[in-house]
Scaffold this active site. Structure first.
Site, mmCIF file in Angstrom:
data_model
loop_
_atom_site.group_PDB
_atom_site.id
_atom_site.type_symbol
_atom_site.label_atom_id
_atom_site.label_comp_id
_atom_site.label_asym_id
_atom_site.label_seq_id
_atom_site.Cartn_x
_atom_site.Cartn_y
_atom_site.Cartn_z
ATOM 1 C CE1 TYR A 1 -61.114 -5.767 90.868
ATOM 2 C CE2 TYR A 1 -62.695 -5.007 89.226
ATOM 3 C CZ TYR A 1 -61.509 -4.843 89.921
ATOM 4 O OH TYR A 1 -60.722 -3.743 89.656
ATOM 5 C CG HIS A 2 -67.101 -2.945 94.301
ATOM 6 N ND1 HIS A 2 -67.343 -1.834 93.528
ATOM 7 C CD2 HIS A 2 -68.039 -2.917 95.295
ATOM 8 C CE1 HIS A 2 -68.361 -1.168 94.033
ATOM 9 N NE2 HIS A 2 -68.806 -1.805 95.099
ATOM 10 N N GLY A 3 -66.152 -3.085 90.575
ATOM 11 C CA GLY A 3 -65.687 -2.061 89.660
ATOM 12 C C GLY A 3 -65.846 -0.671 90.250
ATOM 13 C CD GLU B 1 -61.956 -5.576 94.605
ATOM 14 O OE1 GLU B 1 -61.137 -6.325 95.170
ATOM 15 O OE2 GLU B 1 -63.080 -5.968 94.205
#
Length: 316
Positions: free
Chosen positions: A115-117, A188
């Site tokens: 998951y890309h913050g 994202e």
């Protein structure tokens, strides 16, 4: 002094006081504005500074040691260790960083999907600790705009950052490397929020590469990454700006010292009987499962800060 002169002097002094009041008001407003900007952006700017400093250190090492070897060769390992140690210390101090599930990484090649913050600083922490613990490189697929940033060429090469063309990924996997990718990418990073919604769209190239290379996919997620760094809530304007330029022009803010824990999930093994679409869904489900298991939704900054003092947690 005549009465008329006294009146003129008083009026002059009163006008000067009013002018000073007005001037001081603007000074105070400007000072508060600058203070707010520093509070919101000082940590992201500090991270950017340290990234460029890392590249400068590599250039110094290259010049002093007269290194001309392939940037991915072991010749660079001492420089990699120095930079990884610096980032690991920063991770420990600022975010109390922890890494769990390293035993789920295969000894050979594989594709890490994460998951890309808002800022992928957690991923940088992961790369650093993986190298220090296992002396292992994980090659990274990055958006094309990264390679247009000035002054980072050597750092990108030595840390194994690549554009992610199919042929490059297959060669890296064939050579036994781990390859990581965030299917949500910049979109994202910019438009997901504390609900931790995955924004993969129709991205399925990573799954096709995994099937072609016959390697497992390993899901990964960092707890509280959205509480550490966030994007502005106004989405329509910034979304139009991104879709028209394909550049991340929205500045991230924050940098609070919340707890970061990266969790590496169990691998999804290669299955010759699965389709690309089915593998994408399996991977998405695996990443979402990590988020549901380890993340309070919606994310809470206060809870994430308090977790710095929480010694009792599940590491599995």
């Amino acid at each position: 002094m005549t009465d008329l002169s006294c009146l003129a002097y008083v009026l002059e002094e009163w006008t000067l006081v009013e002018y000073l009041k007005k001037y001081l008001f603007h000074v105070v407003i400007a000072s508060l504005t600058m203070s707010a900007i520093l509070v919101f952006f000082i940590v992201p700017l500090t991270i950017l500074f340290f990234i460029y400093l890392s590249n400068i250190l590599l250039l110094i090492y290259q010049r002093n040691s007269d290194v001309k070897a392939d940037p991915l060769s072991d010749v660079w390992d001492s420089a990699r260790k120095t930079i990884a140690s610096f980032w690991d210390i920063y991770a420990r101090i600022w975010h109390g960083y922890e890494l769990h599930g390293v035993e789920n990484l295969p000894e050979g090649p594989g594709i890490l999907v994460y998951y890309h913050g808002a800022i992928p600083i957690d991923y940088l922490y992961f790369l650093s600790r993986l190298f220090l613990w296992k002396k292992r490189l994980c090659l990274s697929v990055a958006d094309h705009f990264v390679f247009r940033l000035p002054g980072l060429k050597l750092l990108l090469e030595v840390t194994g950052v690549m554009p992610g063309r199919r042929e490059e990924c297959l060669i890296a996997l064939k050579n036994g490397h781990l390859v990581s990718i965030s299917p949500g990418g910049v979109r994202e990073a910019l438009f997901s929020d504390e609900s931790y919604q995955l924004m993969w769209g129709n991205r399925k190239g990573f799954a096709q590469v995994a099937l072609d290379a016959k390697v497992p996919i390993i899901p990964m997620y960092t707890q509280n990454v959205r509480e550490g760094y966030r994007m502005f809530k106004e989405r329509r304007f910034f979304r139009q700006l991104y879709e028209s330029t394909r550049l991340p022009l929205t500045p991230p803010y924050g940098g609070l010292p919340v707890k970061f824990r990266t969790y590496i999930g169990e691998p999804i093994p290669y299955d010759p009987n699965i389709t690309t679409e089915e593998l994408v869904e399996k991977t998405k489900t695996a990443v979402q499962a990590l988020i549901i298991k380890h993340q309070t939704i919606p994310g809470s900054i206060w809870k994430a800060l308090l977790e710095r003092f929480d010694k009792c947690h599940k590491s599995d």
